[in-house]
Design an enzyme around this catalytic site. Structure first.
Site, PDB file in Angstrom:
ATOM      1  N   LYS A 163     -19.637   1.827  -4.677  1.00 20.59           N
ATOM      2  CA  LYS A 163     -18.290   2.116  -4.174  1.00 20.59           C
ATOM      3  C   LYS A 163     -17.970   1.278  -2.935  1.00 20.59           C
ATOM      4  CE  LYS A 163     -19.064   6.002  -1.146  1.00 20.59           C
ATOM      5  NZ  LYS A 163     -18.806   7.327  -0.675  1.00 20.59           N
TER       6      LYS A 163
ATOM      7  N   LYS B 138     -27.390   8.626   2.271  1.00 20.52           N
ATOM      8  CA  LYS B 138     -27.299   8.243   3.688  1.00 20.52           C
ATOM      9  C   LYS B 138     -28.640   8.333   4.383  1.00 20.52           C
ATOM     10  CE  LYS B 138     -22.412   8.978   4.614  1.00 20.52           C
ATOM     11  NZ  LYS B 138     -21.410   9.647   5.454  1.00 20.52           N
TER      12      LYS B 138
ATOM     13  N   LYS C  38     -17.120   1.796   4.086  1.00 20.97           N
ATOM     14  CA  LYS C  38     -16.956   1.309   5.454  1.00 20.97           C
ATOM     15  C   LYS C  38     -18.237   0.695   5.978  1.00 20.97           C
ATOM     16  CE  LYS C  38     -13.826   5.027   6.884  1.00 20.97           C
ATOM     17  NZ  LYS C  38     -13.911   6.433   7.348  1.00 20.97           N
TER      18      LYS C  38
HETATM   19  P1  AMP Z   1     -14.613   8.426   4.491  1.00 14.26           P
HETATM   20  O1  AMP Z   1     -14.445   6.957   4.582  1.00 14.26           O
HETATM   21  O2  AMP Z   1     -15.970   8.786   3.962  1.00 14.26           O
HETATM   22  O3  AMP Z   1     -14.240   9.172   5.721  1.00 14.26           O
HETATM   23  O4  AMP Z   1     -13.599   8.908   3.360  1.00 14.26           O
HETATM   24  C1  AMP Z   1     -12.268   9.304   3.599  1.00 14.26           C
HETATM   25  C2  AMP Z   1     -11.540   9.534   2.292  1.00 14.26           C
HETATM   26  O5  AMP Z   1     -11.468   8.307   1.536  1.00 14.26           O
HETATM   27  C3  AMP Z   1     -12.201  10.562   1.357  1.00 14.26           C
HETATM   28  O6  AMP Z   1     -11.187  11.323   0.716  1.00 14.26           O
HETATM   29  C4  AMP Z   1     -12.937   9.713   0.384  1.00 14.26           C
HETATM   30  O7  AMP Z   1     -13.125  10.359  -0.861  1.00 14.26           O
HETATM   31  C5  AMP Z   1     -12.011   8.514   0.246  1.00 14.26           C
HETATM   32  N1  AMP Z   1     -12.762   7.315  -0.148  1.00 14.26           N
HETATM   33  C6  AMP Z   1     -13.740   6.710   0.572  1.00 14.26           C
HETATM   34  N2  AMP Z   1     -14.210   5.623  -0.093  1.00 14.26           N
HETATM   35  C7  AMP Z   1     -13.510   5.554  -1.260  1.00 14.26           C
HETATM   36  C8  AMP Z   1     -13.528   4.655  -2.373  1.00 14.26           C
HETATM   37  N3  AMP Z   1     -14.351   3.617  -2.414  1.00 14.26           N
HETATM   38  N4  AMP Z   1     -12.655   4.884  -3.385  1.00 14.26           N
HETATM   39  C9  AMP Z   1     -11.799   5.938  -3.341  1.00 14.26           C
HETATM   40  N5  AMP Z   1     -11.743   6.816  -2.329  1.00 14.26           N
HETATM   41  C10 AMP Z   1     -12.583   6.630  -1.294  1.00 14.26           C
END
Ligand code: AMP
Ligand code: TRP
Length: 332
Positions: free
Chosen positions: A194, A111, A197
């Site tokens: 991956k 990041k 968002k």
């Molecule tokens: P975040 O979008 O960073 O707030 O992530 C929220 C949750 O979604 C966390 O448990 C992450 O590990 C999961 N997560 C985010 N991106 C992925 C992805 N590409 N594949 C699987 N899990 C994800």
């Protein structure tokens, strides 16, 4: 009873990775565990946010939890900033965190990128706040996607460091629960990155609120290779884009990878993509529609969050008081 804590940042573009890697797995857990699901708005502030959007996205994540099937009566659903103890415990844990531990965090490196000197203290301390989230409730299990594994190890290390430093067993060491066939959903444009968002291309991800036509278009345009679908798991693993789409299909259909590979072995991508699009549209159509219905009534969402905040504060406050006592902070 074992206690679960997990959270999602209200940073927009909730996607299929968030659903399959995290939120969907929580739905089943609420039967067996005492569950606390947070919208981690303080974590969102580690990168710049527009205030109005942050508020809207906080409500949107709340709606996604409920639309996915999380019961706001059975579980505690709240946004992090309504419980001041998160930030307080983060400070206390920060005083026990060696910089060497933070310097190893790959998410910070990603990041912060090339602009390390401009990166904020909040971004650097992100994993300490996350440890505080979990330990504040003495959570025993933390269901997350694979990308959060390193942060969870740090949370365990901090719990251990606190316990050793003060000669107590106050904090349980939280166990990661990385569940399902899609703990790591990859970008539709690049099977080695991956799904995220923050990817600038909306074609890289399927959003939880995309309609059926958009989903079909994104899957049609998804990167693939020219060969027909793989016949074995080993072959799939050597072809990241095929592997990713098969993993998504498996997770949405509730099949394992072997079954999915067998189902499509030797078929061509256009046929497979059509079936994948139909399946994704069916699952997300239901949830996206429910999210839209819920976000149209912010009064309801806010009432859920207010009630969640009361319950979370009631759980957190006595733990924080005990931590103060253990650490020698006087409460005259
Ligand atoms: P975040 O979008 O960073 O707030 O992530 C929220 C949750 O979604 C966390 O448990 C992450 O590990 C999961 N997560 C985010 N991106 C992925 C992805 N590409 N594949 C699987 N899990 C994800
Ligand atoms: N860091 C997590 C993510 O981006 C979100 C998060 C914050 C979290 N605090 C947490 C997840 C505590 C689980 C437990 O995915």
């Amino acid at each position: 009873m074992n206690r679960i804590f997990s959270g999602v940042q209200p940073t927009g573009n909730l996607h299929l990775g968030n659903y399959l890697g995290a939120i969907r797995n929580w739905v089943a857990l609420q039967q067996e565990y005492h569950c606390i699901f947070c919208i981690v708005d303080l974590h969102a502030l580690t990168l710049p946010q527009d205030p109005e959007q942050l508020r809207a996205q906080t409500r949107e994540v709340t709606a996604a939890y409920i639309a996915a099937g999380i019961d706001p009566e059975r579980c505690v659903i709240f946004n992090q900033s309504t419980v001041p103890a998160h930030a307080e415990l983060a400070w206390l844990l920060g005083c026990l965190t060696p910089l060497g531990w933070l310097n190893r965090m790959t998410q910070f490196k990603e990041k912060a990128g090339k602009h390390r000197e401009e990166a904020g203290l909040g971004l650097y301390g992100y994993p300490v706040l996350m440890a505080a989230d979990i330990l504040l409730y003495k959570a025993t299990h933390v269901p997350v996607g694979e990308d959060q594994k390193q942060h969870l190890e740090l949370a365990r290390d901090l719990a251990g460091a606190f316990n050793r430093r003060y000669g107590t067993e106050f904090f349980p060491l939280p166990e990661p629960q990385i569940l399902g066939t899609a703990a790591r959903v990859m970008s539709l444009r690049d099977g080695t990155k991956k799904m995220s968002k923050s990817d600038t291309s909306d074609y890289s991800r399927i959003n939880m609120t995309d309609d059926a036509d958009t989903i079909a278009l994104k899957i049609r345009k998804a990167k693939t290779d020219p060969q027909p679908l793989p016949a074995t798991i080993a072959e799939a693993e050597a072809r990241p884009e095929a592997d990713n789409l098969l993993g998504i299909y498996a997770a949405l259909a509730g099949l394992d990878r072997e079954q999915t590979v067998a189902l499509f072995a030797g078929r061509n991508f256009s046929e497979f993509k059509q079936q994948l699009a139909d399946l994704a549209a069916e699952v997300l159509g239901r949830i996206g529609g429910e999210m839209r219905r819920l976000t149209a009534d912010p009064g309801y969402i806010d009432a859920v969050l207010r009630r969640g905040a009361e319950r979370a504060n009631a759980l957190a406050a006595p733990h924080l008081r005990q931590v103060f006592d253990i650490m020698g902070l006087l409460r005259p």
